[in-house]
Design a protein around this motif. Structure first.
Motif, PDB file in Angstrom:
ATOM      1  N   ALA A 171      33.386 -58.768  60.429  1.00  9.48           N
ATOM      2  CA  ALA A 171      33.996 -57.515  59.994  1.00  9.48           C
ATOM      3  C   ALA A 171      35.043 -57.049  60.999  1.00  9.48           C
ATOM      4  O   ALA A 171      36.114 -56.539  60.621  1.00  9.48           O
ATOM      5  CB  ALA A 171      32.923 -56.450  59.797  1.00  9.48           C
ATOM      6  N   GLN A 172      34.769 -57.224  62.285  1.00  9.79           N
ATOM      7  CA  GLN A 172      35.735 -56.836  63.312  1.00  9.79           C
ATOM      8  C   GLN A 172      37.013 -57.695  63.233  1.00  9.79           C
ATOM      9  O   GLN A 172      38.130 -57.184  63.347  1.00  9.79           O
ATOM     10  CB  GLN A 172      35.097 -56.966  64.699  1.00  9.79           C
ATOM     11  N   LEU A 173      36.835 -59.019  63.052  1.00  6.73           N
ATOM     12  CA  LEU A 173      37.989 -59.914  62.934  1.00  6.73           C
ATOM     13  C   LEU A 173      38.821 -59.579  61.700  1.00  6.73           C
ATOM     14  O   LEU A 173      40.056 -59.569  61.739  1.00  6.73           O
ATOM     15  CB  LEU A 173      37.520 -61.367  62.886  1.00  6.73           C
ATOM     16  N   LEU A 174      38.106 -59.298  60.597  1.00  7.13           N
ATOM     17  CA  LEU A 174      38.793 -58.945  59.361  1.00  7.13           C
ATOM     18  C   LEU A 174      39.591 -57.660  59.540  1.00  7.13           C
ATOM     19  O   LEU A 174      40.727 -57.534  59.066  1.00  7.13           O
ATOM     20  CB  LEU A 174      37.780 -58.788  58.226  1.00  7.13           C
ATOM     21  N   GLN A 175      39.035 -56.708  60.229  1.00  7.89           N
ATOM     22  CA  GLN A 175      39.700 -55.431  60.453  1.00  7.89           C
ATOM     23  C   GLN A 175      40.998 -55.621  61.243  1.00  7.89           C
ATOM     24  O   GLN A 175      42.008 -54.950  60.984  1.00  7.89           O
ATOM     25  CB  GLN A 175      38.747 -54.506  61.216  1.00  7.89           C
ATOM     26  N   LEU A 178      43.783 -56.961  58.854  1.00  9.78           N
ATOM     27  CA  LEU A 178      44.206 -56.170  57.694  1.00  9.78           C
ATOM     28  C   LEU A 178      45.549 -55.491  57.951  1.00  9.78           C
ATOM     29  O   LEU A 178      45.733 -54.803  58.957  1.00  9.78           O
ATOM     30  CB  LEU A 178      43.140 -55.108  57.375  1.00  9.78           C
ATOM     31  N   GLU A 179      46.473 -55.698  57.037  1.00  6.00           N
ATOM     32  CA  GLU A 179      47.762 -55.025  57.137  1.00  6.00           C
ATOM     33  C   GLU A 179      47.681 -53.602  56.583  1.00  6.00           C
ATOM     34  O   GLU A 179      48.343 -52.699  57.074  1.00  6.00           O
ATOM     35  CB  GLU A 179      48.830 -55.832  56.388  1.00  6.00           C
ATOM     36  N   ASN A 180      46.890 -53.454  55.533  1.00  5.86           N
ATOM     37  CA  ASN A 180      46.708 -52.133  54.930  1.00  5.86           C
ATOM     38  C   ASN A 180      45.574 -51.424  55.685  1.00  5.86           C
ATOM     39  O   ASN A 180      44.395 -51.720  55.500  1.00  5.86           O
ATOM     40  CB  ASN A 180      46.355 -52.275  53.449  1.00  5.86           C
ATOM     41  N   LYS A 181      45.942 -50.478  56.553  1.00  2.00           N
ATOM     42  CA  LYS A 181      44.949 -49.835  57.404  1.00  2.00           C
ATOM     43  C   LYS A 181      43.959 -48.968  56.625  1.00  2.00           C
ATOM     44  O   LYS A 181      42.879 -48.654  57.123  1.00  2.00           O
ATOM     45  CB  LYS A 181      45.664 -48.968  58.455  1.00  2.00           C
ATOM     46  N   SER A 182      44.324 -48.609  55.383  1.00  2.00           N
ATOM     47  CA  SER A 182      43.376 -47.813  54.588  1.00  2.00           C
ATOM     48  C   SER A 182      42.126 -48.616  54.237  1.00  2.00           C
ATOM     49  O   SER A 182      41.067 -48.064  53.942  1.00  2.00           O
ATOM     50  CB  SER A 182      44.060 -47.307  53.315  1.00  2.00           C
TER      51      SER A 182
END
Length: 372
Positions: A171-175, A178-182
């Motif tokens: 989850a941390q790596l995915l975060q 992510l380009e869309n911070k929402s």
């Protein structure tokens, strides 16, 4: 326990009979034991018999054992049959009279075990209080269940812990990618829930990881610490009463574990008292006493500490009353169901046990711990 006691052995005289000194060992038992003739005349009675009947040993041995029972008819027949070798042992249930100077009132239900001795025609009679027998069976079930819970928790926690770390790390790596911070709101939910589960796993494993730090423990210092913590969290509407036996000695134990055990029980009680706290009449009582000749977890102890934690709350729901020490069982919304499980674990590590009685308006947890 035969009649051959050796040339140098001294015999103990009981009335007109010579009985071997091995019978003195019966004074260390937690059950009532007597040696009788087939006609019921008592030749020996142990210390517990004296306590229960409220009579001196000399007085007991002047009487027939049949005078102690409400209806001795069946017992007479069984003692006679055993004395004449018709069978070696037999059991029955009976009611023991309560002596007028001690416990006048309803008779005491007992399990009677009649056994043939190899001393002439003497018969050994052992009486176990039905309530005591039930409590011992309950303790044995609790010990077995606690051991099963311990193994289950340990295995389950380890099985959860490894993939949980992977989920949080992913989850941390995915975060980070992510380009869309929402969308990070969703990864934050995953990370938060993984952390919450990790904290739960750590609590499950805590009793098995933490070393047992033994020192001198004063149970009233434990109670006072718990009392101050409870009153700090519930400053209004709750009274915490003290009822201490100040003669209780110190004992060897882990002070922090015992504080946590008592605090878990007292905190549960305070939370259950929420309605009475709002009304201003909530009451929690910490009561200490000493018990003599107590059997805990199949072992007889000369002395034991008894700590009662009593509240005037609504009582434990009947549906979970028999399972309150199981892990993840809670009678409160949002409860983890670990408080009582951990309390039981910590008390058992002190060779003690916890009992509970509950009805609407009164719940009592009783902690028993052997004293030196």
């Amino acid at each position: 326990m035969g009649s051959k006691t050796g040339a140098s052995a001294k015999s103990v005289r009981r009335g007109a009979q010579e009985l071997p000194p091995q019978l003195e060992a019966f004074d260390h038992l937690a059950t009532m034991v007597a040696v009788v003739e087939p006609d019921g005349r008592c030749l020996f009675a142990n210390a517990v018999f004296e306590e229960v009947l409220g009579l001196s040993r000399r007085s007991v041995m002047r009487e027939s054992i049949y005078d102690w029972f409400v209806d001795p008819t069946l017992l007479k027949d069984i003692v006679t049959a055993v004395a004449h070798n018709e069978f070696a042992t037999s059991r029955l249930q009976a009611e023991l009279k309560r002596h007028q100077h001690v416990l006048a009132g309803d008779p005491l239900p007992v399990q009677v075990i009649v056994t043939k001795m190899d001393i002439s025609s003497h018969v050994l009679i052992e009486l176990v209080e039905i309530e005591q027998q039930t409590r011992q069976e309950r303790e044995e079930r609790a010990l077995d269940q606690a051991q099963a819970n311990k193994e289950l928790i340990r295995n389950l926690a380890h099985e959860i812990k490894n993939p949980l770390g992977g989920i949080r790390g992913s989850a941390q790596l995915l975060q980070m990618e992510l380009e869309n911070k929402s969308l990070t709101e969703y990864t934050q939910v995953i990370i938060h829930e993984a952390d919450r589960l990790q904290a739960l796993v750590d609590r499950l494993l805590a009793p098995h990881r933490r070393p047992h730090l033994v020192g001198d423990v004063n149970i009233h210092e434990v109670c006072e610490r718990v009392r101050s913590l409870i009153l700090a969290e519930f400053p209004k509407g709750l009274k915490v009463w003290r009822d201490y036996d100040t003669s209780l000695p110190e004992f060897r134990g882990d002070r922090e574990q015992l504080i946590q055990a008592v605090l878990n029980i007292a905190h549960n009680a305070a939370q259950a008292l929420s309605e009475r706290i709002a009304e201003g009449d909530a009451k929690l009582t910490l009561r200490t006493r000493v018990m003599r000749r107590v059997t805990i977890n199949r072992h007889l102890h000369r002395l034991a500490l008894v700590l009662h934690i009593e509240d005037n709350g609504p009582g434990i729901p009947e549906a979970i009353r028999d399972r309150i020490f199981y892990p993840l069982v809670s009678g409160r919304d949002g409860g983890s169901g670990l408080g009582l499980t951990l309390a039981q674990t910590f008390v058992q590590q002190h060779q003690g046990t916890i009992e509970c009685e509950s009805e609407p308006g009164r719940t009592v947890f009783k902690i028993l711990i052997p004293l030196p």
